[in-house]
Design an enzyme around this catalytic site. Structure first.
Site, PDB file in Angstrom:
ATOM      1  N   ASP A   1      47.883  54.538  74.547  1.00 48.86           N
ATOM      2  CA  ASP A   1      46.960  53.322  74.171  1.00 48.86           C
ATOM      3  C   ASP A   1      47.653  54.191  72.311  1.00 48.86           C
ATOM      4  O   ASP A   1      47.741  53.223  71.175  1.00 48.86           O
ATOM      5  CB  ASP A   1      45.427  52.865  74.048  1.00 48.86           C
ATOM      6  CG  ASP A   1      45.410  52.480  75.100  1.00 48.86           C
ATOM      7  OD1 ASP A   1      46.316  51.825  75.539  1.00 48.86           O
ATOM      8  OD2 ASP A   1      44.707  52.402  75.556  1.00 48.86           O
ATOM      9  N   ASP A  33      25.671  57.181  60.970  1.00 46.21           N
ATOM     10  CA  ASP A  33      27.653  58.308  60.728  1.00 46.21           C
ATOM     11  C   ASP A  33      28.692  57.030  60.892  1.00 46.21           C
ATOM     12  O   ASP A  33      28.981  58.323  59.878  1.00 46.21           O
ATOM     13  CB  ASP A  33      27.648  58.985  62.262  1.00 46.21           C
ATOM     14  CG  ASP A  33      26.429  60.252  62.702  1.00 46.21           C
ATOM     15  OD1 ASP A  33      25.491  60.300  61.516  1.00 46.21           O
ATOM     16  OD2 ASP A  33      26.704  61.356  63.761  1.00 46.21           O
ATOM     17  N   SER A  91      32.637  53.431  72.851  1.00 47.39           N
ATOM     18  CA  SER A  91      32.017  54.878  72.859  1.00 47.39           C
ATOM     19  C   SER A  91      30.877  54.685  72.610  1.00 47.39           C
ATOM     20  O   SER A  91      30.066  55.634  72.390  1.00 47.39           O
ATOM     21  CB  SER A  91      33.276  55.602  72.661  1.00 47.39           C
ATOM     22  OG  SER A  91      33.134  55.500  71.436  1.00 47.39           O
TER      23      SER A  91
END
Length: 320
Positions: free
Chosen positions: A70, A175, A191
Site C-alpha cells: 500500500d 495526540d 487503527s
C-alpha cells in the site's frame, strides 16, 4: 498505436526487483511498451512544480502498474492524482488493501490488461488547505487515505479545536486528529478505533487520537462539509500535518487545517468484480463463521444452524 504502461515499484526490495523483471517481460510479450519510474517522489507539501516534473510521461500511459504494498501504491498515486490514468496494484506487501492482484497472479493480470478486461473505479480524495500564522495564502495539498494532525513533541499533548462548516464542535488535548476518506478508513483511522466505510460512501471521517475529553468520538461528516482542525494558541506542543504518511508540513500554534472532499478522484483499475465485503474478509482474515457456530457444527456432524437451532443446550432450548 503502441500501448504504454508505466511501472512503479520498491527498488530496494529483492522480491520487487524479481517481480519487476517478470512484469516487464510479460508486458512486452503482450505488446506494451514499458517505462519505469524509480524516483521516490514524496514531493514537499504544496510543491506542485516537483509534482509536474515527476509526472512527465504519465498522461501517455494507459495504466500505471504498481509492484509493492500500500505504501508504494500511495507513492504512485502522487503521479496519477489529477490525471485520468488508473493505477493497477500488484501486491508484494503484507495486507495490500489497495492492490488488485497478488504476486502469483501477475501473468493473469497482464493478460487481463492486454485484453482490456478491467474496470476503472474512482476513489474519493480529500483536499487540504493549511493556513499558517502570518502567511496570507494557504498551502494546498491532498490525500487519498488520510490527513493527520499530530503533536510534534512526543512528551506533550497538542491542544486542538474541531469545527464543521464554520461552527465550533469541540476542543481538547490529544495526540492528534485523523481526517480520512472511505479508502483511508481501513488504514490509520481504523487503527485509532474509527469505523470501516465502504468505498462508495460519500463522506469524510474524523477520528481523534488519544483525546483527553468526554466527547471525542469518531465522526462521519457529509460530502459537502468542511472540517477544520485548529492548533490552539495555548497548545503545549506545536503540530505536524502528514498526508498519506508521506507529505508533511509543520503547524505552529495558531495554524488551521481545512479538509473537504476533493474535486478530482483517484482512478483504480479493477480486475475483480467481487464486492468490498469479500475484500474486507480476505484482507483482514475475518472469521465469517464464529466460534459458537463452528462448535455447533462440530458437535452435530456439520449440520447447519437451521438444524442446531432446535437442539437443547445446557439450559434447554435457545428460545428459553
Amino acid at each position: 498505436m503502441t500501448r504504454r504502461v508505466l511501472i512503479v515499484t520498491h527498488g530496494g526490495r529483492p522480491e520487487a526487483v524479481v517481480a519487476l523483471r517478470e512484469a516487464v517481460q510479460e508486458l512486452e510479450d503482450a505488446g506494451f511498451s514499458v517505462a519505469l519510474h524509480d524516483d521516490d517522489l514524496a514531493e514537499t507539501f504544496g510543491d506542485h512544480m516537483a509534482l509536474t516534473r515527476a509526472r512527465e510521461g504519465v498522461a501517455q500511459s494507459e495504466v500505471v502498474m504498481v509492484l509493492g504494498g500500500d505504501g508504494t501504491i500511495l507513492r504512485a498515486a502522487e503521479l496519477t492524482h489529477g490525471t485520468r490514468v488508473p493505477l493497477l496494484g500488484v501486491n508484494l506487501g503484507h495486507v495490500g488493501f489497495l492492490a488488485e492482484s497478488e504476486r502469483e497472479d501477475l501473468h493473469g493480470a497482464v493478460a487481463r490488461l492486454a485484453a482490456g478486461d478491467y474496470e476503472v473505479e474512482e476513489r474519493t480524495v480529500i483536499d487540504v488547505r493549511v493556513h499558517l500564522p502570518g502567511q496570507p495564502e494557504p498551502v494546498v495539498g491532498w490525500a487519498l487515505n488520510e490527513a493527520t494532525v499530530e503533536k510534534a513533541e512526543r512528551e506533550r499533548m497538542i491542544e486542538v479545536a474541531i469545527g464543521v462548516d464554520g461552527r465550533g464542535l469541540s476542543s481538547f488535548g490529544c495526540d492528534g486528529v485523523v481526517t480520512a476518506t472511505p479508502t483511508g478508513s481501513t488504514a490509520h483511522a481504523f487503527s485509532a478505533g474509527g469505523p470501516v466505510m465502504w468505498p462508495e460512501v460519500d463522506a469524510v471521517l474524523v477520528v481523534p487520537l488519544a483525546a483527553h475529553a468526554l466527547f471525542a468520538r469518531p465522526l462521519v461528516v457529509g460530502p459537502r462539509s468542511t472540517v477544520t482542525v485548529d492548533v490552539l494558541a495555548r497548545s503545549a506542543s506545536s503540530g505536524v500535518l502528514t498526508c498519506d504518511g508521506r507529505r508533511r508540513i509543520d503547524l505552529p500554534a495558531g495554524s488551521r487545517v481545512e479538509v473537504r472532499r476533493g474535486a478530482s478522484p483517484l482512478r483504480l483499475a479493477r480486475l475483480s468484480t467481487a464486492p468490498f465485503t469479500d475484500r474486507l474478509v480476505s484482507k483482514f482474515s475475518l472469521p465469517v463463521v464464529g466460534w459458537r457456530e463452528s462448535a455447533d457444527r462440530r458437535a452435530w456432524g456439520g449440520r447447519t444452524d437451521a438444524v442446531a437451532e432446535n437442539v437443547p443446550g445446557p439450559h434447554g432450548n435457545r428460545e428459553e
